[in-house]
Design a protein around this motif. Structure first.
Motif, PDB file in Angstrom:
ATOM      1  N   TYR A   1       0.822  -1.210   0.000  1.00  0.00           N
ATOM      2  CA  TYR A   1       0.000   0.000   0.000  1.00  0.00           C
ATOM      3  C   TYR A   1       0.858   1.263   0.000  1.00  0.00           C
ATOM      4  N   ASP A   2       0.443   2.248  -0.815  1.00  0.00           N
ATOM      5  CA  ASP A   2       0.961   3.589  -0.663  1.00  0.00           C
ATOM      6  C   ASP A   2       0.389   4.155   0.637  1.00  0.00           C
ATOM      7  N   MET A   3       1.179   4.977   1.313  1.00  0.00           N
ATOM      8  CA  MET A   3       0.742   5.557   2.592  1.00  0.00           C
ATOM      9  C   MET A   3       0.758   7.072   2.519  1.00  0.00           C
ATOM     10  N   SER A   4      -0.185   7.675   3.201  1.00  0.00           N
ATOM     11  CA  SER A   4      -0.297   9.132   3.179  1.00  0.00           C
ATOM     12  C   SER A   4      -0.644   9.646   4.562  1.00  0.00           C
ATOM     13  N   TRP A   5      -0.309  10.899   4.792  1.00  0.00           N
ATOM     14  CA  TRP A   5      -0.793  11.648   5.946  1.00  0.00           C
ATOM     15  C   TRP A   5      -1.679  12.783   5.427  1.00  0.00           C
ATOM     16  N   TYR A   6      -2.830  12.920   6.052  1.00  0.00           N
ATOM     17  CA  TYR A   6      -3.748  14.012   5.788  1.00  0.00           C
ATOM     18  C   TYR A   6      -3.955  14.774   7.099  1.00  0.00           C
TER      19      TYR A   6
ATOM     20  N   ALA B   1       5.334   6.182  -1.537  1.00  0.00           N
ATOM     21  CA  ALA B   1       5.003   4.985  -2.299  1.00  0.00           C
ATOM     22  C   ALA B   1       5.301   3.721  -1.495  1.00  0.00           C
ATOM     23  N   ARG B   2       4.725   2.614  -1.953  1.00  0.00           N
ATOM     24  CA  ARG B   2       4.814   1.371  -1.187  1.00  0.00           C
ATOM     25  C   ARG B   2       6.243   0.929  -0.938  1.00  0.00           C
ATOM     26  N   ALA B   3       7.141   1.163  -1.892  1.00  0.00           N
ATOM     27  CA  ALA B   3       8.538   0.774  -1.701  1.00  0.00           C
ATOM     28  C   ALA B   3       9.340   1.859  -0.999  1.00  0.00           C
ATOM     29  N   GLY B   4       8.719   3.013  -0.781  1.00  0.00           N
ATOM     30  CA  GLY B   4       9.377   4.086  -0.054  1.00  0.00           C
ATOM     31  C   GLY B   4      10.272   4.972  -0.881  1.00  0.00           C
ATOM     32  N   GLY B   5      10.362   4.719  -2.188  1.00  0.00           N
ATOM     33  CA  GLY B   5      11.289   5.478  -3.005  1.00  0.00           C
ATOM     34  C   GLY B   5      10.765   6.807  -3.498  1.00  0.00           C
TER      35      GLY B   5
END
Length: 115
Positions: A31-36, A51-55
């Motif tokens: 999963y892609d992760m976000s902060w709102y 992004a899911r791989a953190g790049g």
């Protein structure tokens, strides 16, 4: 499925906080992760995403150079390091997990920037 945010609190202008979002019940690394964040009376706005791989990361213009998003896929956790905090950063901060056709939200953690 759970997303549990922590690390919020009261901080003076110019201070720092580190938010954490611990995930469980799904394959975090996919999963892609976000902060709102959302202030009462305002729409929820995207703060940062990774992004899911953190790049790959992306930030709202209002936080560029002050906030840093990171993730640890081994710990199923995403972080938001916030520095040089301003009163206008005051809001409830939420993390979100996303992939096509599926998303999860946490319950939020309050950040208050005030002297």
């Amino acid at each position: 499925v759970q997303l549990v945010e922590s690390g919020g609190g009261l901080v003076q202008p110019g201070g720092s906080l580190r938010l954490s979002c611990a995930a469980s019940g799904f394959t975090f690394s996919r999963y892609d992760m976000s902060w709102y964040r959302q202030d009462p009376g305002k729409e929820r706005e995207l703060v940062a995403q990774i992004a899911r791989a953190g790049g790959s990361t992306n930030y709202a213009d209002s936080v560029k150079g002050r906030f840093t998003i990171s993730r640890d896929n081994a710990k199923n956790t995403v972080y938001l390091q916030m520095s040089s905090l301003k009163p206008e950063d005051t809001a409830v901060y939420y993390c979100k997990a996303w992939r096509p056709a599926n998303e999860y939200w946490g319950q939020g953690t309050q950040v208050t920037v005030s002297s």
